[in-house]
Design a protein around this motif. Sequence first.
Motif, PDB file in Angstrom:
ATOM      1  N   HIS A   1      12.467  -3.310  -6.686  1.00  0.00           N
ATOM      2  CA  HIS A   1      13.043  -4.123  -5.847  1.00  0.00           C
ATOM      3  C   HIS A   1      12.275  -5.564  -5.782  1.00  0.00           C
ATOM      4  CE1 HIS A   1      14.093  -5.608  -2.058  1.00  0.00           C
ATOM      5  NE2 HIS A   1      14.765  -4.505  -1.712  1.00  0.00           N
ATOM      6  N   PRO A   2      12.974  -6.649  -5.629  1.00  0.00           N
ATOM      7  CA  PRO A   2      12.621  -7.840  -5.458  1.00  0.00           C
ATOM      8  C   PRO A   2      11.475  -7.987  -4.710  1.00  0.00           C
ATOM      9  CG  PRO A   2      15.020  -8.150  -5.578  1.00  0.00           C
ATOM     10  CD  PRO A   2      14.547  -6.686  -5.186  1.00  0.00           C
ATOM     11  N   LEU A   3      11.492  -7.539  -3.782  1.00  0.00           N
ATOM     12  CA  LEU A   3      10.116  -7.584  -2.858  1.00  0.00           C
ATOM     13  C   LEU A   3       8.854  -7.166  -3.556  1.00  0.00           C
ATOM     14  CD1 LEU A   3      11.284  -6.488   0.751  1.00  0.00           C
ATOM     15  CD2 LEU A   3      10.747  -8.879   0.224  1.00  0.00           C
ATOM     16  N   ASN A   4       8.859  -6.294  -4.584  1.00  0.00           N
ATOM     17  CA  ASN A   4       7.737  -5.872  -5.101  1.00  0.00           C
ATOM     18  C   ASN A   4       7.049  -6.958  -5.955  1.00  0.00           C
ATOM     19  OD1 ASN A   4       6.174  -3.713  -4.860  1.00  0.00           O
ATOM     20  ND2 ASN A   4       7.244  -2.480  -6.387  1.00  0.00           N
ATOM     21  N   LEU A   5       7.692  -8.097  -6.258  1.00  0.00           N
ATOM     22  CA  LEU A   5       7.136  -9.411  -7.143  1.00  0.00           C
ATOM     23  C   LEU A   5       5.888  -9.527  -6.323  1.00  0.00           C
ATOM     24  CD1 LEU A   5      10.501 -10.860  -8.363  1.00  0.00           C
ATOM     25  CD2 LEU A   5       8.966  -9.331  -9.692  1.00  0.00           C
ATOM     26  N   PHE A   6       5.950  -9.581  -4.918  1.00  0.00           N
ATOM     27  CA  PHE A   6       4.760  -9.829  -4.396  1.00  0.00           C
ATOM     28  C   PHE A   6       3.649  -8.972  -4.264  1.00  0.00           C
ATOM     29  CE2 PHE A   6       2.293 -10.578  -0.352  1.00  0.00           C
ATOM     30  CZ  PHE A   6       1.947 -11.820  -0.411  1.00  0.00           C
ATOM     31  N   GLY A   7       2.819  -9.195  -5.528  1.00  0.00           N
ATOM     32  CA  GLY A   7       1.658  -8.266  -5.728  1.00  0.00           C
ATOM     33  C   GLY A   7       1.901  -6.840  -5.695  1.00  0.00           C
ATOM     34  N   GLY A   8       3.064  -6.294  -5.926  1.00  0.00           N
ATOM     35  CA  GLY A   8       3.494  -5.051  -5.801  1.00  0.00           C
ATOM     36  C   GLY A   8       3.381  -4.114  -4.492  1.00  0.00           C
ATOM     37  N   VAL A   9       3.771  -5.278  -3.502  1.00  0.00           N
ATOM     38  CA  VAL A   9       3.652  -4.960  -2.057  1.00  0.00           C
ATOM     39  C   VAL A   9       4.242  -3.862  -1.769  1.00  0.00           C
ATOM     40  CG1 VAL A   9       5.391  -6.218  -1.311  1.00  0.00           C
ATOM     41  CG2 VAL A   9       3.639  -5.717   0.249  1.00  0.00           C
ATOM     42  N   LEU A  10       5.276  -3.241  -2.240  1.00  0.00           N
ATOM     43  CA  LEU A  10       5.857  -2.094  -2.042  1.00  0.00           C
ATOM     44  C   LEU A  10       5.337  -0.937  -2.326  1.00  0.00           C
ATOM     45  CD1 LEU A  10       9.803  -3.070  -2.080  1.00  0.00           C
ATOM     46  CD2 LEU A  10       8.470  -2.937  -0.311  1.00  0.00           C
ATOM     47  N   SER A  11       4.839  -1.019  -3.544  1.00  0.00           N
ATOM     48  CA  SER A  11       4.138   0.101  -4.041  1.00  0.00           C
ATOM     49  C   SER A  11       2.827   0.426  -3.539  1.00  0.00           C
ATOM     50  CB  SER A  11       4.026  -0.280  -5.740  1.00  0.00           C
ATOM     51  OG  SER A  11       5.174  -0.362  -6.559  1.00  0.00           O
ATOM     52  N   MET A  12       2.169  -0.637  -3.028  1.00  0.00           N
ATOM     53  CA  MET A  12       0.794  -0.533  -2.205  1.00  0.00           C
ATOM     54  C   MET A  12       1.373   0.043  -1.100  1.00  0.00           C
ATOM     55  SD  MET A  12      -1.248  -1.744  -4.451  1.00  0.00           S
ATOM     56  CE  MET A  12      -0.233  -1.014  -5.822  1.00  0.00           C
ATOM     57  N   LYS A  13       2.325  -0.355  -0.183  1.00  0.00           N
ATOM     58  CA  LYS A  13       2.707   0.123   1.097  1.00  0.00           C
ATOM     59  C   LYS A  13       2.731   1.613   0.633  1.00  0.00           C
ATOM     60  CE  LYS A  13       4.617  -3.536   3.487  1.00  0.00           C
ATOM     61  NZ  LYS A  13       3.460  -3.706   4.495  1.00  0.00           N
ATOM     62  N   LEU A  14       3.548   2.168  -0.141  1.00  0.00           N
ATOM     63  CA  LEU A  14       3.775   3.571  -0.395  1.00  0.00           C
ATOM     64  C   LEU A  14       2.735   4.167  -0.934  1.00  0.00           C
ATOM     65  CD1 LEU A  14       5.831   5.917  -0.896  1.00  0.00           C
ATOM     66  CD2 LEU A  14       6.156   5.324  -3.409  1.00  0.00           C
ATOM     67  N   ALA A  15       1.831   3.765  -1.435  1.00  0.00           N
ATOM     68  CA  ALA A  15       0.255   4.523  -1.867  1.00  0.00           C
ATOM     69  C   ALA A  15      -0.552   4.576  -0.349  1.00  0.00           C
ATOM     70  CB  ALA A  15      -0.512   3.552  -2.647  1.00  0.00           C
ATOM     71  N   GLY A  16      -0.410   3.835   0.634  1.00  0.00           N
ATOM     72  CA  GLY A  16      -0.935   3.620   1.828  1.00  0.00           C
ATOM     73  C   GLY A  16      -0.172   5.069   2.647  1.00  0.00           C
ATOM     74  N   GLU A  17       1.158   4.980   2.766  1.00  0.00           N
ATOM     75  CA  GLU A  17       1.727   6.111   3.190  1.00  0.00           C
ATOM     76  C   GLU A  17       1.358   7.401   2.851  1.00  0.00           C
ATOM     77  OE1 GLU A  17       5.960   5.829   2.842  1.00  0.00           O
ATOM     78  OE2 GLU A  17       6.508   3.858   3.759  1.00  0.00           O
ATOM     79  N   ASP A  18       1.507   7.581   1.586  1.00  0.00           N
ATOM     80  CA  ASP A  18       1.254   8.747   1.111  1.00  0.00           C
ATOM     81  C   ASP A  18      -0.322   9.280   1.383  1.00  0.00           C
ATOM     82  OD1 ASP A  18       3.646   8.914  -0.415  1.00  0.00           O
ATOM     83  OD2 ASP A  18       2.738   8.006  -2.407  1.00  0.00           O
ATOM     84  N   HIS A  19      -1.164   8.572   1.164  1.00  0.00           N
ATOM     85  CA  HIS A  19      -2.339   9.026   1.817  1.00  0.00           C
ATOM     86  C   HIS A  19      -2.403   9.390   3.238  1.00  0.00           C
ATOM     87  CE1 HIS A  19      -6.747   9.346   0.798  1.00  0.00           C
ATOM     88  NE2 HIS A  19      -7.057   8.907   1.932  1.00  0.00           N
ATOM     89  N   LEU A  20      -1.799   8.472   4.143  1.00  0.00           N
ATOM     90  CA  LEU A  20      -1.743   8.905   5.360  1.00  0.00           C
ATOM     91  C   LEU A  20      -1.194  10.162   5.698  1.00  0.00           C
ATOM     92  CD1 LEU A  20      -1.906   8.260   8.398  1.00  0.00           C
ATOM     93  CD2 LEU A  20       0.222   6.837   8.248  1.00  0.00           C
TER      94      LEU A  20
END
Length: 232
Positions: A125-144
């Motif tokens: 997704h284009p939003l992920n061009l910002f430092g992989g922000v979507l992937s980072m959010k998903l990693a936070g979700e998964d841990h939570l």
Amino acid sequence: MTEKPAYNGKVLVAGATGKTGTWIVRRLQHYGVPVRVLVRSAEKAGPLGNVDVVTGKIQNPEDIAQAVRGCSAVISALGSSQMFGEASPGEVDRDGVIRLAEEAAKAGVKHFGLVSSIAVTKWFHPLNLFGGVLSMKLAGEDHLRKVFSQDGRSYTIVRPGGLQDGDPFEYRLKVDQGDRIWNGFTNRSDVAELLVLSLWNEKARNTTFEVVSEDKEPQQSLDYCFEGLTQG
């Protein structure tokens, strides 16, 4: 608007001085729920009104431990603002949420609400061009989900569309699961309302869902957004 049963406990809001975090504080205060905030500067918390202030950084586990101590719930509106450094997606959306979840669990916090985003599972997704922000959010979700789905704890993860300003209850909301919504907008105030409702609405427990605004149509309550949700 929505009436609530008595809620006993203080709620820590992380990211409270941001636009969404400010709405979360407002909606908690609307329902008479005591609020604590974790902020870098006590001065920045001034406009939030009657809140318990803990100064510190999301990068420091000791600061987080002090902030969560004595709280029954946490609502996180953490969000990165820079590509690199302490405000980057890796430091905030992933590691910040992970630290917050870990320290909250250690402190006996029972419920954790998180502002995430639509399309977090779409690495292309284009939003992920910002430092992989979507992937980072998903990693936070998964841990939570891992930490707060055990030992009597619970979580609610709200994945809004593009965040916009505006009062709550102005739009009919569309809710879905499975990360199938690619675009749309959501009022920050409605996201805040959903996370506050998750403190006492049992149907919100251990759920992850996307939400975007549909037609402009005044709402009396947003409790309907939790109907039919599956856990996960």
